[in-house]
Motif scaffolding. Sequence first.
Motif, PDB file in Angstrom:
ATOM      1  N   VAL A 162     -30.701 -11.018  50.154  1.00 23.12           N
ATOM      2  CA  VAL A 162     -31.457 -10.444  51.257  1.00 23.12           C
ATOM      3  C   VAL A 162     -30.813  -9.155  51.764  1.00 23.12           C
ATOM      4  N   LEU A 163     -29.486  -9.209  52.005  1.00 21.20           N
ATOM      5  CA  LEU A 163     -28.805  -8.042  52.562  1.00 21.20           C
ATOM      6  C   LEU A 163     -28.110  -7.193  51.498  1.00 21.20           C
ATOM      7  N   LYS A 164     -28.057  -7.663  50.260  1.00 21.04           N
ATOM      8  CA  LYS A 164     -27.530  -6.894  49.115  1.00 21.04           C
ATOM      9  C   LYS A 164     -26.053  -6.560  49.246  1.00 21.04           C
ATOM     10  N   GLY A 165     -25.229  -7.480  49.703  1.00 16.55           N
ATOM     11  CA  GLY A 165     -23.789  -7.201  49.770  1.00 16.55           C
ATOM     12  C   GLY A 165     -23.031  -8.326  50.429  1.00 16.55           C
ATOM     13  N   GLY A 166     -21.675  -8.173  50.416  1.00 17.14           N
ATOM     14  CA  GLY A 166     -20.817  -9.155  51.067  1.00 17.14           C
ATOM     15  C   GLY A 166     -19.881  -9.823  50.088  1.00 17.14           C
ATOM     16  N   SER A 167     -18.636  -9.319  50.002  1.00 19.58           N
ATOM     17  CA  SER A 167     -17.705  -9.839  48.996  1.00 19.58           C
ATOM     18  C   SER A 167     -16.634 -10.743  49.587  1.00 19.58           C
ATOM     19  N   SER A 168     -16.582 -10.882  50.912  1.00 20.36           N
ATOM     20  CA  SER A 168     -15.553 -11.742  51.502  1.00 20.36           C
ATOM     21  C   SER A 168     -16.066 -12.622  52.638  1.00 20.36           C
ATOM     22  N   PHE A 169     -17.190 -12.244  53.246  1.00 24.12           N
ATOM     23  CA  PHE A 169     -17.677 -12.979  54.421  1.00 24.12           C
ATOM     24  C   PHE A 169     -18.000 -14.446  54.115  1.00 24.12           C
ATOM     25  N   PRO A 170     -18.646 -14.775  52.972  1.00 19.82           N
ATOM     26  CA  PRO A 170     -18.894 -16.202  52.688  1.00 19.82           C
ATOM     27  C   PRO A 170     -17.601 -17.013  52.628  1.00 19.82           C
ATOM     28  N   GLY A 171     -16.557 -16.432  52.049  1.00 22.08           N
ATOM     29  CA  GLY A 171     -15.265 -17.119  52.006  1.00 22.08           C
ATOM     30  C   GLY A 171     -14.668 -17.299  53.382  1.00 22.08           C
ATOM     31  N   LYS A 172     -14.866 -16.327  54.232  1.00 22.79           N
ATOM     32  CA  LYS A 172     -14.348 -16.415  55.601  1.00 22.79           C
ATOM     33  C   LYS A 172     -15.010 -17.563  56.349  1.00 22.79           C
ATOM     34  N   ILE A 173     -16.334 -17.718  56.153  1.00 26.75           N
ATOM     35  CA  ILE A 173     -17.057 -18.813  56.806  1.00 26.75           C
ATOM     36  C   ILE A 173     -16.564 -20.161  56.278  1.00 26.75           C
ATOM     37  N   ALA A 174     -16.448 -20.255  54.936  1.00 28.35           N
ATOM     38  CA  ALA A 174     -16.017 -21.520  54.332  1.00 28.35           C
ATOM     39  C   ALA A 174     -14.612 -21.914  54.788  1.00 28.35           C
ATOM     40  N   GLU A 175     -13.717 -20.930  54.856  1.00 27.53           N
ATOM     41  CA  GLU A 175     -12.348 -21.216  55.312  1.00 27.53           C
ATOM     42  C   GLU A 175     -12.312 -21.629  56.778  1.00 27.53           C
ATOM     43  N   LYS A 176     -13.229 -21.095  57.558  1.00 32.89           N
ATOM     44  CA  LYS A 176     -13.286 -21.462  58.981  1.00 32.89           C
ATOM     45  C   LYS A 176     -13.629 -22.939  59.129  1.00 32.89           C
TER      46      LYS A 176
ATOM     47  N   THR B 279     -22.090 -24.347  52.956  1.00 33.24           N
ATOM     48  CA  THR B 279     -22.322 -23.234  53.888  1.00 33.24           C
ATOM     49  C   THR B 279     -21.929 -21.904  53.257  1.00 33.24           C
ATOM     50  N   GLY B 280     -20.777 -21.876  52.562  1.00 31.61           N
ATOM     51  CA  GLY B 280     -20.331 -20.649  51.913  1.00 31.61           C
ATOM     52  C   GLY B 280     -21.283 -20.196  50.831  1.00 31.61           C
TER      53      GLY B 280
ATOM     54  N   ASP C   7     -13.269 -25.294  56.605  1.00 30.98           N
ATOM     55  CA  ASP C   7     -12.216 -26.074  55.947  1.00 30.98           C
ATOM     56  C   ASP C   7     -11.155 -25.126  55.413  1.00 30.98           C
ATOM     57  N   PRO C   8     -10.034 -24.985  56.111  1.00 29.31           N
ATOM     58  CA  PRO C   8      -8.985 -24.065  55.661  1.00 29.31           C
ATOM     59  C   PRO C   8      -8.467 -24.370  54.252  1.00 29.31           C
ATOM     60  N   ALA C   9      -8.650 -25.600  53.787  1.00 22.89           N
ATOM     61  CA  ALA C   9      -8.161 -25.999  52.455  1.00 22.89           C
ATOM     62  C   ALA C   9      -9.278 -26.028  51.415  1.00 22.89           C
ATOM     63  N   VAL C  10     -10.398 -25.360  51.693  1.00 15.42           N
ATOM     64  CA  VAL C  10     -11.535 -25.421  50.771  1.00 15.42           C
ATOM     65  C   VAL C  10     -11.180 -24.875  49.390  1.00 15.42           C
ATOM     66  N   LEU C  11     -10.238 -23.926  49.327  1.00 21.03           N
ATOM     67  CA  LEU C  11      -9.867 -23.336  48.041  1.00 21.03           C
ATOM     68  C   LEU C  11      -9.309 -24.392  47.083  1.00 21.03           C
ATOM     69  N   LYS C  12      -8.604 -25.371  47.602  1.00 19.91           N
ATOM     70  CA  LYS C  12      -8.046 -26.434  46.757  1.00 19.91           C
ATOM     71  C   LYS C  12      -9.164 -27.176  46.036  1.00 19.91           C
ATOM     72  N   HIS C  13     -10.246 -27.449  46.730  1.00 19.31           N
ATOM     73  CA  HIS C  13     -11.402 -28.117  46.117  1.00 19.31           C
ATOM     74  C   HIS C  13     -12.102 -27.198  45.120  1.00 19.31           C
ATOM     75  N   LEU C  14     -12.338 -25.943  45.518  1.00 21.10           N
ATOM     76  CA  LEU C  14     -13.091 -25.016  44.675  1.00 21.10           C
ATOM     77  C   LEU C  14     -12.370 -24.722  43.367  1.00 21.10           C
ATOM     78  N   ALA C  15     -11.032 -24.656  43.412  1.00 20.05           N
ATOM     79  CA  ALA C  15     -10.259 -24.268  42.226  1.00 20.05           C
ATOM     80  C   ALA C  15      -9.917 -25.448  41.324  1.00 20.05           C
ATOM     81  N   ALA C  16     -10.261 -26.665  41.743  1.00 25.02           N
ATOM     82  CA  ALA C  16      -9.933 -27.843  40.943  1.00 25.02           C
ATOM     83  C   ALA C  16     -10.587 -27.732  39.555  1.00 25.02           C
TER      84      ALA C  16
END
Length: 448
Positions: free
Chosen positions: A22-36, A11-12, A38-47
């Motif tokens: 499409v909208l040409k921007g957005g530096s934090s919103f995808p992360g906000k959706i992903a954290e919503k 989803t992120g 799975d709050p621990a998604v960063l653990k998977h992404l940073a592995a």
Amino acid sequence: MSIKSAVATLTGKSSYWFLHNVLKGGSSFPGKIAEKIDPAVLKHLAAGYEVIIVTGTNGKTLTTSLIVKVLSQQYDNILTNPTGSNMTQGIVTAFLAHRSMRQPKKLAILEVDEANVAPICRYIKPKAFVLTNIFRDQMDRYGEIYTTYQKILDGIKLAPEATVIMNGDAPIFASQDIPNPKIYYGFQTTPGTRDLKARVNTDGVLCPRCNHILHYHELTYANLGDYFCPNCGFHRPKLDQIITKVNDMTPTSSTFTIADQPITINIGGMYNIYNALAAYTVGNFYHLAPDKIRQGFAYDEKVFGRQEVITMGDKKITLILVKNPVGLNQVLDLLKTEKHDFSLGVLLNANYADGIDTSWIWDGDFEGLPKDKIKAYLAGGERSDDIDFRLKVANVPEAKLVHVQGMEPVLGELKKMPTQQIYVLATYTAMLQLRKAMANEKLIKTGF
């Protein structure tokens, strides 16, 4: 990977693609959706990534960029967050956006907001922390300097094996003992026999052990330097990487010496020499040869809002972020090295990302501006009344001062400025607003 993490990641990534294609921007919103999801998604992404966290009050963005440039001499495809979106959702977005290559070592160099070090370290165990400095900044959000440092320490304590690479000239970083391996960098350009004191209104000049006023053998700026306490013996730790000479400084470059190695960076200011020294220290930590580190510094690529030069007709606008008294005074000192006539704009906002308290502008030494070289002034932003009044108190000639409300008229007034060189000092959201206006006029590619 759990199903929840997989859904959050997909989803992120999808939202990032849509926002940027499409909208040409957005530096934090995808992360906000992903954290919503799975709050621990960063653990998977940073592995699988070896992570360096860069934090502190001033210099995070440029230091991160310089470290990336240096390490790029030896490692490919380094993940970073170049827009300065440095809270958890911005960090998650950086991982979502990165296209990882198959390589022996994957590196992530992350600029992290001071208050977000601990939340991020709950999911990431970094190889190293890089600490730039701690100054009074956004009092409504961070509190005093020792409160800010404690937020960083809370994160460091979650990674006791990580090496802490820190500014040895900052007394606060030696105020508490930590079990981590430590590397210190700093200045030693004089023999170290003088006995100096910082200015009376400088923060952080009390000894953290006995509250006596600190003295200095050498002062660079603010409370940074070769400090010692004449009362209890507290003193600067032994430095591992040292600036031994500052050869030349202009508004657009700095030349200095580290361990007999001449170094040039294409950006001005004493504070940016510290940022370069931090990056040099990281390069040494990764066993890069001095020649490779110098090659990393050779890039003339300005970082978002950090002495970024934008051409507007026959004028060159140098855009500089300011956000606290120490950083502001360093920029005002930088202006004193300009040899030619110039114009000056100051844009002040007071949104959450700027800090809602604007009293810090009264600690800025506007009285010391090189007024003989400044041919026109502009006061703007959402708090234009405040900065207009501050400049008038600093004896800026009213005949040379234009006061505009909001952001819309700013570009038009900058076009009328009488000099080719224009410096614009702006708080964070004011900088974003100005860059958006510039993007609308096709002066830059994007406002973010």
